[in-house]
Write a protein that holds these residues in place. Structure first.
Motif, PDB file in Angstrom:
ATOM      1  N   PHE A 128       0.828  -1.193   0.000  1.00  0.00           N
ATOM      2  CA  PHE A 128       0.000   0.000   0.000  1.00  0.00           C
ATOM      3  C   PHE A 128       0.871   1.255   0.000  1.00  0.00           C
ATOM      4  N   VAL A 129       0.306   2.318  -0.541  1.00  0.00           N
ATOM      5  CA  VAL A 129       1.016   3.599  -0.548  1.00  0.00           C
ATOM      6  C   VAL A 129       1.484   3.955   0.867  1.00  0.00           C
ATOM      7  N   ASP A 130       0.612   3.676   1.850  1.00  0.00           N
ATOM      8  CA  ASP A 130       0.968   3.931   3.240  1.00  0.00           C
ATOM      9  C   ASP A 130       1.292   2.578   3.856  1.00  0.00           C
ATOM     10  N   PRO A 131       2.569   2.265   3.985  1.00  0.00           N
ATOM     11  CA  PRO A 131       2.980   0.898   4.335  1.00  0.00           C
ATOM     12  C   PRO A 131       2.427   0.422   5.676  1.00  0.00           C
ATOM     13  N   SER A 132       2.106   1.372   6.575  1.00  0.00           N
ATOM     14  CA  SER A 132       1.675   0.951   7.910  1.00  0.00           C
ATOM     15  C   SER A 132       0.183   0.637   7.953  1.00  0.00           C
ATOM     16  N   LEU A 133      -0.496   0.888   6.868  1.00  0.00           N
ATOM     17  CA  LEU A 133      -1.942   0.691   6.829  1.00  0.00           C
ATOM     18  C   LEU A 133      -2.295  -0.784   7.035  1.00  0.00           C
ATOM     19  N   SER A 134      -3.281  -1.042   7.883  1.00  0.00           N
ATOM     20  CA  SER A 134      -3.657  -2.439   8.118  1.00  0.00           C
ATOM     21  C   SER A 134      -4.699  -2.887   7.108  1.00  0.00           C
ATOM     22  N   LEU A 135      -4.726  -4.163   6.874  1.00  0.00           N
ATOM     23  CA  LEU A 135      -5.711  -4.731   5.965  1.00  0.00           C
ATOM     24  C   LEU A 135      -7.120  -4.449   6.470  1.00  0.00           C
ATOM     25  N   ASP A 136      -7.283  -4.469   7.800  1.00  0.00           N
ATOM     26  CA  ASP A 136      -8.618  -4.196   8.342  1.00  0.00           C
ATOM     27  C   ASP A 136      -9.076  -2.789   8.003  1.00  0.00           C
ATOM     28  N   THR A 137      -8.162  -1.846   8.103  1.00  0.00           N
ATOM     29  CA  THR A 137      -8.532  -0.463   7.792  1.00  0.00           C
ATOM     30  C   THR A 137      -8.929  -0.327   6.325  1.00  0.00           C
ATOM     31  N   VAL A 138      -8.157  -0.967   5.479  1.00  0.00           N
ATOM     32  CA  VAL A 138      -8.495  -0.938   4.050  1.00  0.00           C
ATOM     33  C   VAL A 138      -9.855  -1.567   3.825  1.00  0.00           C
ATOM     34  N   GLU A 139     -10.046  -2.709   4.455  1.00  0.00           N
ATOM     35  CA  GLU A 139     -11.318  -3.414   4.275  1.00  0.00           C
ATOM     36  C   GLU A 139     -12.499  -2.555   4.721  1.00  0.00           C
ATOM     37  N   ALA A 140     -12.318  -1.862   5.829  1.00  0.00           N
ATOM     38  CA  ALA A 140     -13.398  -1.015   6.331  1.00  0.00           C
ATOM     39  C   ALA A 140     -13.689   0.112   5.338  1.00  0.00           C
ATOM     40  N   ALA A 141     -12.622   0.690   4.815  1.00  0.00           N
ATOM     41  CA  ALA A 141     -12.816   1.783   3.845  1.00  0.00           C
ATOM     42  C   ALA A 141     -13.534   1.277   2.606  1.00  0.00           C
ATOM     43  N   LEU A 142     -13.159   0.091   2.158  1.00  0.00           N
ATOM     44  CA  LEU A 142     -13.824  -0.483   0.989  1.00  0.00           C
ATOM     45  C   LEU A 142     -15.301  -0.720   1.289  1.00  0.00           C
ATOM     46  N   LYS A 143     -15.540  -1.275   2.457  1.00  0.00           N
ATOM     47  CA  LYS A 143     -16.906  -1.652   2.818  1.00  0.00           C
ATOM     48  C   LYS A 143     -17.823  -0.427   2.856  1.00  0.00           C
ATOM     49  N   ARG A 144     -17.327   0.647   3.451  1.00  0.00           N
ATOM     50  CA  ARG A 144     -18.217   1.815   3.568  1.00  0.00           C
ATOM     51  C   ARG A 144     -18.439   2.482   2.210  1.00  0.00           C
ATOM     52  N   ASN A 145     -17.627   2.109   1.233  1.00  0.00           N
ATOM     53  CA  ASN A 145     -17.829   2.614  -0.116  1.00  0.00           C
ATOM     54  C   ASN A 145     -18.444   1.585  -1.065  1.00  0.00           C
ATOM     55  N   ASN A 146     -18.896   0.489  -0.470  1.00  0.00           N
ATOM     56  CA  ASN A 146     -19.504  -0.584  -1.283  1.00  0.00           C
ATOM     57  C   ASN A 146     -18.586  -1.076  -2.393  1.00  0.00           C
ATOM     58  N   LEU A 147     -17.342  -1.233  -2.081  1.00  0.00           N
ATOM     59  CA  LEU A 147     -16.377  -1.692  -3.078  1.00  0.00           C
ATOM     60  C   LEU A 147     -15.806  -3.038  -2.657  1.00  0.00           C
ATOM     61  N   SER A 148     -15.534  -3.889  -3.612  1.00  0.00           N
ATOM     62  CA  SER A 148     -14.752  -5.085  -3.307  1.00  0.00           C
ATOM     63  C   SER A 148     -13.506  -5.098  -4.193  1.00  0.00           C
ATOM     64  N   VAL A 149     -12.644  -6.062  -3.932  1.00  0.00           N
ATOM     65  CA  VAL A 149     -11.344  -6.089  -4.603  1.00  0.00           C
ATOM     66  C   VAL A 149     -11.357  -7.145  -5.708  1.00  0.00           C
ATOM     67  N   ILE A 150     -11.024  -6.744  -6.905  1.00  0.00           N
ATOM     68  CA  ILE A 150     -10.952  -7.717  -8.009  1.00  0.00           C
ATOM     69  C   ILE A 150      -9.544  -8.272  -8.164  1.00  0.00           C
ATOM     70  N   GLY A 151      -8.556  -7.443  -7.881  1.00  0.00           N
ATOM     71  CA  GLY A 151      -7.185  -7.924  -8.039  1.00  0.00           C
ATOM     72  C   GLY A 151      -6.217  -7.095  -7.221  1.00  0.00           C
ATOM     73  N   ILE A 152      -5.043  -7.656  -7.046  1.00  0.00           N
ATOM     74  CA  ILE A 152      -3.958  -6.954  -6.352  1.00  0.00           C
ATOM     75  C   ILE A 152      -2.792  -6.854  -7.327  1.00  0.00           C
ATOM     76  N   THR A 153      -2.230  -5.651  -7.429  1.00  0.00           N
ATOM     77  CA  THR A 153      -1.115  -5.412  -8.343  1.00  0.00           C
ATOM     78  C   THR A 153       0.160  -5.143  -7.549  1.00  0.00           C
ATOM     79  N   PRO A 154       1.006  -6.150  -7.424  1.00  0.00           N
ATOM     80  CA  PRO A 154       2.260  -5.919  -6.706  1.00  0.00           C
ATOM     81  C   PRO A 154       3.160  -4.957  -7.485  1.00  0.00           C
ATOM     82  N   GLU A 155       3.810  -4.062  -6.764  1.00  0.00           N
ATOM     83  CA  GLU A 155       4.588  -3.000  -7.411  1.00  0.00           C
ATOM     84  C   GLU A 155       5.999  -3.485  -7.762  1.00  0.00           C
ATOM     85  N   ILE A 156       6.044  -4.299  -8.786  1.00  0.00           N
ATOM     86  CA  ILE A 156       7.325  -4.882  -9.196  1.00  0.00           C
ATOM     87  C   ILE A 156       8.004  -3.993 -10.227  1.00  0.00           C
ATOM     88  N   TYR A 157       7.826  -2.682 -10.067  1.00  0.00           N
ATOM     89  CA  TYR A 157       8.381  -1.742 -11.055  1.00  0.00           C
ATOM     90  C   TYR A 157       8.890  -0.464 -10.396  1.00  0.00           C
TER      91      TYR A 157
END
Lengths: 326, 326, 326, 326
Positions: free
Chosen positions: D53-82
């Protein structure tokens, strides 16, 4: 606003050869056959005719009669300064004798313009340019490019000459390659009767925005004519107008309308494998969509969006007009 | 002929970011570090420096001392009119307050030019242009492009301003996009102290022949500077000079020599993943091959071949000189 | 290593037409005249001949005699599956009758291959593809592209068939457009006697690295032939080899040598406005420079630089060899 | 047909830097801010998220909560191999230690995919490729490209991996550069859980027809995902979908519908200078036009026109549907 007039290069109704299909994409057609095909297009008023005629013995009277029975008039004459004798250049040929021949052929074409009461002599110096690094003295080549056109305009002050610039083909690089280069040359020549014929596709595949190119030519008082088609941005594919870039085509005509440029909307298409009448009808029917969209477009709101350089707002306005005018 | 001088944009010795490697291709470098790297290049005399400096608190005296100990002088100053505040344009920003800021920053840069006794202020208006169809009023945008430069040249008649045109990036289309467009604008502005800095790579990927572009700028009396690099003809890759197009690079310098253009040969390379000193040395060592090849080239025979537009003969002469001067 | 053999497509010695110079860039030549011109090239051993012959009544014996007196043999036969009757496709023509004609013509060409003891039938399906969005069912088109080639290879298991892929022209998009697409098709067809003829210029203007394309074809066991030329990366200009991209040309042959690929080095050039013998000699003389450079190049050091992906070191090694072998 | 789902790469809602605007096109945004912006888009259901994540200290739970309150789910994860550490390649880095780091980072990303119940790990190896002629051993580079992906797919047989190919940028040439090359590599690797994520813009500026590329990937059973945007065919401009090429965008979705491909329609746009929510809404509103046009299009008539390869008829059918569905 008066009813929009539509036109086409008569070669739209020819058949073509290329370096592979050397036997042509169909049987050769006479000029009269082409004119009769042009007459079948639903809303075509004017044509641009190559000179010398495909059939050299054809009389001007015969051509005129054919035009008349098809309700067509002539907007311009395009002298063929790009055939075998001019393969190494017309205005820039290293041989002064060939340059003289080019001058003579264009002067002959000028007389045909007068005979038909056409608007202009069209110069498309497709063989004037270069192919290889180190091949030419660039100062010399550009000077000859300007001199050739300037001489013609001086010899015929009663007529207009339009230069149709193009990035390349058949030369790997044409000397009149872009709107800015052509304007620079025209300003240097300094005669009032030389202008630009802007080909939408040449502009597009040359990396220009055709709308910007039109505005620039207008601001220099040199937009004397234009034609449209489409391509895949890498070559002069001369596809059916609107088939790939409807939005930029709309922006191009928006620019003309905004500037009250009221010339003919012409086609310069090469339907290698398509029926030429169908291809012309397909283009013109879409150009009529654009006409209606221009009538519907909120020009004041568009100007406001452009003053803010607001791409999203401008796009919405354009879409709102274009996609509801079919 | 005096010994050829070599130069480089100081950013050659920076590290870079792009939209993917947002943490940069290496740790950030201070201006002093960059100057010290430039000093390690084998034959470098001058640099072009961005303004404001990467480290805003750096004093001019400190920079001068660093330059001095590395035997470097300043050829030009490049004001950063393409950072965040100018993201929507410097000279053409829809906000007049931002246009004012741009003017002020360039005027500040002009003072640095005076302080260092440099040759010119370099204008690279990378954010001036457009991205989308319909986004801008093209007349207005072009007028602002000219006004912004004209105002600066009027305010600083003692200095030279050079415009470095470029087809695109970061904008999808830059308003100063080609040599001809830039000359057209300069002629319209009509001031003597505005010229072109011709970037070989910009010319190449814009579809020009860099040799032809140089000749045209020279013939208009406007070639005030130049720099070289290389690319794959589709983008401003800023690769090491000569790595892809040695022949056209040779033709470019041939054109300069033929016209007795005797300015500095500069580098504008972005060695993202290479050692910057090695990249500069690799370029300059090849430029010295070209220098020797120019000394060896039979100019009279080349002129004769070009007068005949004889590509094969001209190529042989060029090869004979270039491939025997390593 | 045995002496390198050189070859050329016999069309190198033809004259050409295009859609503008419809009367051709010179008077038409007979096949015998072309062969006699080929015989004048300094070091040419083999030719690739179009079938049917330009002069349909010409006997195989007459051709053979002409070849013999010029010390030429035949490497391949190229059936003309791209002339008028195939304007809408050979293998992918919507008309099954035309697809049948294409099959028959290639089978006839196969017999000529046998008669001359040539290496392969060359398939260049230039009319197989599409021009417009929505024009074709892409699954169907690709299936027909594979079926057409597969049927021929099955019918003639004693012969090799090579596909010369190309991004476009005369079609706006060819179905066999790239090395990867062609290999994917060949693998799907699954026959051992189908390979690739890699045209350096097609690869270059298609955005490939020709060296990478060659390596990929070799790694799939499918590099059956190749030819070279040059272009400006935007079109199949078929210029003289080495005139624009000498470095990448050298890398291409380096890759062949490294893989011990020992076929003929062929030319596929279209000297529209040049003397065809001179154009061939100019290319071959530069290819001999490359031959010598390959003998001189430090392959171990190059491998080491490439293992480190060290662009600067690799470039120096390449330059050291190439620019000292003239 | 179920209601179409829309998605976007979360970077659509970031701000950007490039090599000129090094201070960014706006203040940096946290991942949570991006998610909250995504939530403001009118019809967005899923997002693709970069990892780490852009903010490395961010927890998965926090992300999940933010997604949930915006009615969003995750389709994919893009590892930053660049990013910086992978500047010289991830899978193809000459340093095996860096290749190991890339593998570890993607394996970490795989765990995030599992945690969010996403569909796939997205591999975009933007730094894997080359810049200069002679820089790499092409066999070796391609082998490493395949090995890196194959190892990951073997290590995580429960997950899908999608490769997003792209011609170039940031490398001058990427190893996974086209649909055909990527399929060739996937077939060679031979694992069932590797597919393609087809980016419309990458395909377009790579010279493909996106519709043809989609069909080919589908026919190989490998079209695992896709996203859209637009460009000017010369670069990955990541403009608003439909802003330049509405017809080809329509053809692309026509191909998906015809094949009953029913995945999410995603956006991969970079609104450098635009409001990101507006840019997403502008795209999705046009995609809904396309949805309606697909409902209206006469598929049987279109198939018939395509069977005849009748460009004019097919274009009319497409226009009839698209321009009446706004």
């Amino acid at each position: 606003m008066a009813k929009q007039k539509y036109g086409a290069g008569i070669w739209h109704f020819a058949t073509y050869v290329d370096r592979y299909a050397t036997d042509g994409y169909g049987p050769a057609r006479s000029l009269i056959e082409m004119i009769d095909l042009a007459g079948q297009v639903e809303d075509l008023s004017v044509v641009d005719i190559n000179y010398p005629f495909v059939d050299p013995s054809l009389s001007l009277d015969t051509v005129e009669a054919a035009l008349k029975r098809n309700n067509l008039s002539v907007i311009g004459i395009t002298p063929e300064i790009y055939t075998r004798q001019f393969a190494r250049g017309a205005f820039t040929n290293p041989d002064p004798g060939i340059r003289r021949l080019a001058n003579e052929m264009v002067n002959d074409a000028a007389n045909v313009v007068r005979r038909f009461g056409a608007d202009y002599v069209k110069l498309w110096p497709g063989q004037d340019g270069w192919d290889y690094p180190f091949q030419v003295d660039h100062r010399q080549l550009w000077q000859m490019s300007m001199d050739g056109v300037g001489e013609l305009a001086s010899q015929n002050p009663d007529l207009k000459f339009v230069i149709e610039y193009k990035p390349r083909e058949p030369r790997n690089h044409m000397s009149y390659d872009s709107v800015a280069r052509t304007l620079l040359g025209i300003e240097k020549i300094g005669l009032p009767n030389i202008g630009i014929l802007l080909d939408f596709g040449h502009s597009l595949y040359g990396g220009e925005s055709p709308a910007d190119a039109a505005q620039l030519a207008i601001d220099h008082g040199r937009l004397f004519g234009m034609d449209v088609n489409d391509n895949l941005r890498g070559w002069d594919d001369d596809m059916i107008a609107g088939s790939v870039h409807p939005i930029e085509l709309f922006e191009f005509f928006y620019t003309l309308r905004k500037n009250k440029w009221d010339g003919v909307w012409q086609l310069d298409q090469f339907p290698f494998r398509e029926d030429s009448v169908q291809a012309a009808n397909a283009a013109i029917s879409f150009l009529k969509v654009i006409e209606r969209a221009l009538d519907k477009l909120d020009f004041a709101a568009m100007q406001d969006a452009q003053d803010r350089q607001d791409a999203v707002a401008a796009m919405k306005l354009a879409r709102d007009a274009l996609f509801t005018s079919y």
